[in-house]
Write a protein that holds these residues in place. Structure first.
Motif, PDB file in Angstrom:
ATOM      1  N   LEU A  23       0.838  -1.198   0.000  1.00 18.98           N
ATOM      2  CA  LEU A  23       0.000   0.000   0.000  1.00 18.98           C
ATOM      3  C   LEU A  23       0.870   1.243   0.000  1.00 18.98           C
ATOM      4  O   LEU A  23       1.902   1.289   0.659  1.00 18.98           O
ATOM      5  CB  LEU A  23      -0.901   0.029   1.233  1.00 18.98           C
ATOM      6  CG  LEU A  23      -1.713  -1.230   1.566  1.00 18.98           C
ATOM      7  CD1 LEU A  23      -2.571  -0.965   2.790  1.00 18.98           C
ATOM      8  CD2 LEU A  23      -2.556  -1.668   0.387  1.00 18.98           C
ATOM      9  N   GLU A  24       0.428   2.248  -0.754  1.00 21.68           N
ATOM     10  CA  GLU A  24       1.038   3.564  -0.647  1.00 21.68           C
ATOM     11  C   GLU A  24       0.106   4.406   0.209  1.00 21.68           C
ATOM     12  O   GLU A  24      -1.110   4.433  -0.016  1.00 21.68           O
ATOM     13  CB  GLU A  24       1.243   4.198  -2.019  1.00 21.68           C
ATOM     14  CG  GLU A  24       2.031   5.495  -1.940  1.00 21.68           C
ATOM     15  CD  GLU A  24       2.419   6.045  -3.304  1.00 21.68           C
ATOM     16  OE1 GLU A  24       2.744   7.258  -3.365  1.00 21.68           O
ATOM     17  OE2 GLU A  24       2.394   5.284  -4.294  1.00 21.68           O
ATOM     18  N   TYR A  55       8.393  -1.421  -5.371  1.00 23.10           N
ATOM     19  CA  TYR A  55       8.081  -1.070  -4.001  1.00 23.10           C
ATOM     20  C   TYR A  55       8.827  -1.971  -3.011  1.00 23.10           C
ATOM     21  O   TYR A  55       9.342  -1.502  -1.986  1.00 23.10           O
ATOM     22  CB  TYR A  55       6.579  -1.155  -3.744  1.00 23.10           C
ATOM     23  CG  TYR A  55       5.765  -0.049  -4.369  1.00 23.10           C
ATOM     24  CD1 TYR A  55       5.958   1.265  -3.966  1.00 23.10           C
ATOM     25  CD2 TYR A  55       4.799  -0.319  -5.330  1.00 23.10           C
ATOM     26  CE1 TYR A  55       5.191   2.294  -4.532  1.00 23.10           C
ATOM     27  CE2 TYR A  55       4.029   0.693  -5.889  1.00 23.10           C
ATOM     28  CZ  TYR A  55       4.246   2.002  -5.482  1.00 23.10           C
ATOM     29  OH  TYR A  55       3.491   3.008  -6.024  1.00 23.10           O
ATOM     30  N   GLU A 104      -4.691   4.900   3.099  1.00 25.66           N
ATOM     31  CA  GLU A 104      -4.348   4.260   1.827  1.00 25.66           C
ATOM     32  C   GLU A 104      -4.720   5.144   0.642  1.00 25.66           C
ATOM     33  O   GLU A 104      -5.840   5.642   0.539  1.00 25.66           O
ATOM     34  CB  GLU A 104      -5.075   2.912   1.728  1.00 25.66           C
ATOM     35  CG  GLU A 104      -4.801   2.164   0.439  1.00 25.66           C
ATOM     36  CD  GLU A 104      -5.574   0.857   0.345  1.00 25.66           C
ATOM     37  OE1 GLU A 104      -5.800   0.377  -0.779  1.00 25.66           O
ATOM     38  OE2 GLU A 104      -5.968   0.315   1.413  1.00 25.66           O
ATOM     39  N   ILE A 105      -3.747   5.318  -0.284  1.00 30.02           N
ATOM     40  CA  ILE A 105      -4.020   6.068  -1.508  1.00 30.02           C
ATOM     41  C   ILE A 105      -3.766   5.215  -2.757  1.00 30.02           C
ATOM     42  O   ILE A 105      -4.176   5.584  -3.853  1.00 30.02           O
ATOM     43  CB  ILE A 105      -3.179   7.359  -1.583  1.00 30.02           C
ATOM     44  CG1 ILE A 105      -1.684   7.038  -1.493  1.00 30.02           C
ATOM     45  CG2 ILE A 105      -3.590   8.338  -0.507  1.00 30.02           C
ATOM     46  CD1 ILE A 105      -0.791   8.266  -1.628  1.00 30.02           C
ATOM     47  N   LYS A 106      -3.113   4.067  -2.565  1.00 30.98           N
ATOM     48  CA  LYS A 106      -2.874   3.170  -3.692  1.00 30.98           C
ATOM     49  C   LYS A 106      -2.598   1.776  -3.158  1.00 30.98           C
ATOM     50  O   LYS A 106      -1.989   1.612  -2.109  1.00 30.98           O
ATOM     51  CB  LYS A 106      -1.675   3.651  -4.528  1.00 30.98           C
ATOM     52  CG  LYS A 106      -1.408   2.821  -5.773  1.00 30.98           C
ATOM     53  CD  LYS A 106      -0.229   3.403  -6.560  1.00 30.98           C
ATOM     54  CE  LYS A 106       0.050   2.600  -7.815  1.00 30.98           C
ATOM     55  NZ  LYS A 106       1.189   3.144  -8.584  1.00 30.98           N
ATOM     56  N   ARG A 107      -3.054   0.760  -3.901  1.00 32.35           N
ATOM     57  CA  ARG A 107      -2.862  -0.632  -3.484  1.00 32.35           C
ATOM     58  C   ARG A 107      -2.338  -1.430  -4.680  1.00 32.35           C
ATOM     59  O   ARG A 107      -2.894  -1.368  -5.769  1.00 32.35           O
ATOM     60  CB  ARG A 107      -4.163  -1.224  -2.972  1.00 32.35           C
ATOM     61  CG  ARG A 107      -4.103  -2.719  -2.670  1.00 32.35           C
ATOM     62  CD  ARG A 107      -5.406  -3.200  -2.058  1.00 32.35           C
ATOM     63  NE  ARG A 107      -5.621  -2.602  -0.727  1.00 32.35           N
ATOM     64  CZ  ARG A 107      -6.045  -3.294   0.322  1.00 32.35           C
ATOM     65  NH1 ARG A 107      -6.308  -4.581   0.221  1.00 32.35           N
ATOM     66  NH2 ARG A 107      -6.244  -2.686   1.473  1.00 32.35           N
ATOM     67  N   VAL A 108      -1.268  -2.207  -4.440  1.00 32.77           N
ATOM     68  CA  VAL A 108      -0.676  -3.030  -5.493  1.00 32.77           C
ATOM     69  C   VAL A 108      -0.731  -4.491  -5.081  1.00 32.77           C
ATOM     70  O   VAL A 108      -0.204  -4.864  -4.021  1.00 32.77           O
ATOM     71  CB  VAL A 108       0.787  -2.619  -5.776  1.00 32.77           C
ATOM     72  CG1 VAL A 108       1.411  -3.542  -6.825  1.00 32.77           C
ATOM     73  CG2 VAL A 108       0.855  -1.176  -6.230  1.00 32.77           C
ATOM     74  N   GLU A 139       5.483  -3.940 -10.846  1.00 33.03           N
ATOM     75  CA  GLU A 139       5.272  -2.750 -10.023  1.00 33.03           C
ATOM     76  C   GLU A 139       5.540  -3.048  -8.554  1.00 33.03           C
ATOM     77  O   GLU A 139       6.133  -2.232  -7.828  1.00 33.03           O
ATOM     78  CB  GLU A 139       3.842  -2.239 -10.197  1.00 33.03           C
ATOM     79  CG  GLU A 139       3.584  -0.913  -9.514  1.00 33.03           C
ATOM     80  CD  GLU A 139       2.188  -0.372  -9.791  1.00 33.03           C
ATOM     81  OE1 GLU A 139       1.935   0.788  -9.425  1.00 33.03           O
ATOM     82  OE2 GLU A 139       1.357  -1.119 -10.367  1.00 33.03           O
TER      83      GLU A 139
END
Length: 257
Positions: free
Chosen positions: A228-229, A252, A236-240, A248
């Motif tokens: 998570l970013e 990270y 949380e603003i982004k999830r990979v 990607e």
């Protein structure tokens, strides 16, 4: 010439007698017992290590030197099978590798570790087998490499230095989490936080002005790993998805290592 030969013979005879007496004294020296590396066995009872001589099956008692005709490996002192006093280990070159103090089978006192060149590598202190006080590690030039404060047998705060004496990292425990900070030119470059009780783990990188550069967290949900970013508040603003987006995710993941 005859007189010279006679005096020489007398001198040689005296030296031989002295040499024989000296050797005989060494063999009869009762201050320590010399044994081979495989001449003893260690058994554990109630958390203590008991040493016995293989030949007699008796508990070791007194001071022992372990070695061969060419090499000395260990020196230790016992009381009724338990280490009691110095325990010294040697490097193959003959320099001391470590020196520990024991009392009734438990480490009690300073433990010193050395590099093969004889320079001090680390210093720890024990009380009844528990690490206490502070622990230090050193570079081969003698300067401090790290210093740890000990509590309940574990380091609760550690500072790491470079060879010039500057702090390059530090770690400490807060609210059940271990926080490790990397420091560059006196400023915090990154901060990793990991829980001592669960899988919580984050890492934050900073800009030179102290603002957040990137804030990441690794989590596992329903047997799926995510990175998570987060924003500054931890939202949380982004999830990979690591499995679905490996390339990607690897970018990270490299930041965590």
């Amino acid at each position: 010439m005859k007189l010279l030969n006679r005096n020489t013979l007398i001198l040689i005879s005296i030296l031989l007698v002295i040499g024989c007496k000296s050797s005989e004294k060494d063999k009869k020296d009762q201050s320590f017992t010399f044994i081979g590396r495989n001449d003893y066995t260690i058994n554990s009872y109630n958390g203590l290590a008991y040493y016995r001589l293989n030949k007699t099956k008796k508990f070791m008692d007194g001071y022992y030197v372990v070695g061969s005709e060419m090499t000395k490996w260990e020196e230790f002192e016992f009381k009724e099978g338990l280490l009691n006093g110095d325990y010294i280990v040697f490097h193959p070159n003959g320099e001391m590798s470590s020196q520990s103090k024991y009392s009734n089978g438990k480490k009690h006192g300073d433990e010193l570790l050395y590099f093969a060149n004889g320079v001090l590598n680390s210093k720890s202190t024990f009380k009844n087998d528990v690490l206490v006080g502070s622990k230090y590690t050193y570079f081969e030039n003698g300067k401090v490499q790290s210093e740890s404060k000990i509590e309940d047998g574990k380091p609760i705060e550690t500072q790491y230095f470079n060879i010039l004496g500057n702090i390059v990292a530090q770690s400490f425990i807060k609210d059940g989490r271990t926080i490790t900070q990397k420091i560059v030119e006196g400023k915090i470059y990154s901060e990793m936080v990991s829980s001592n009780y669960d899988t919580y783990e984050t890492i934050k990188f900073y800009n030179e002005d102290g603002s957040t550069k990137i804030y990441l967290q690794r989590i596992e949900e329903n047997e799926t790993m995510y990175i998570l970013e987060l924003d500054d508040d931890g939202n949380e603003i982004k999830r990979v998805d690591v499995k679905a987006n490996p390339q990607e995710a690897m970018k990270y993941a490299a930041l965590f290592s």
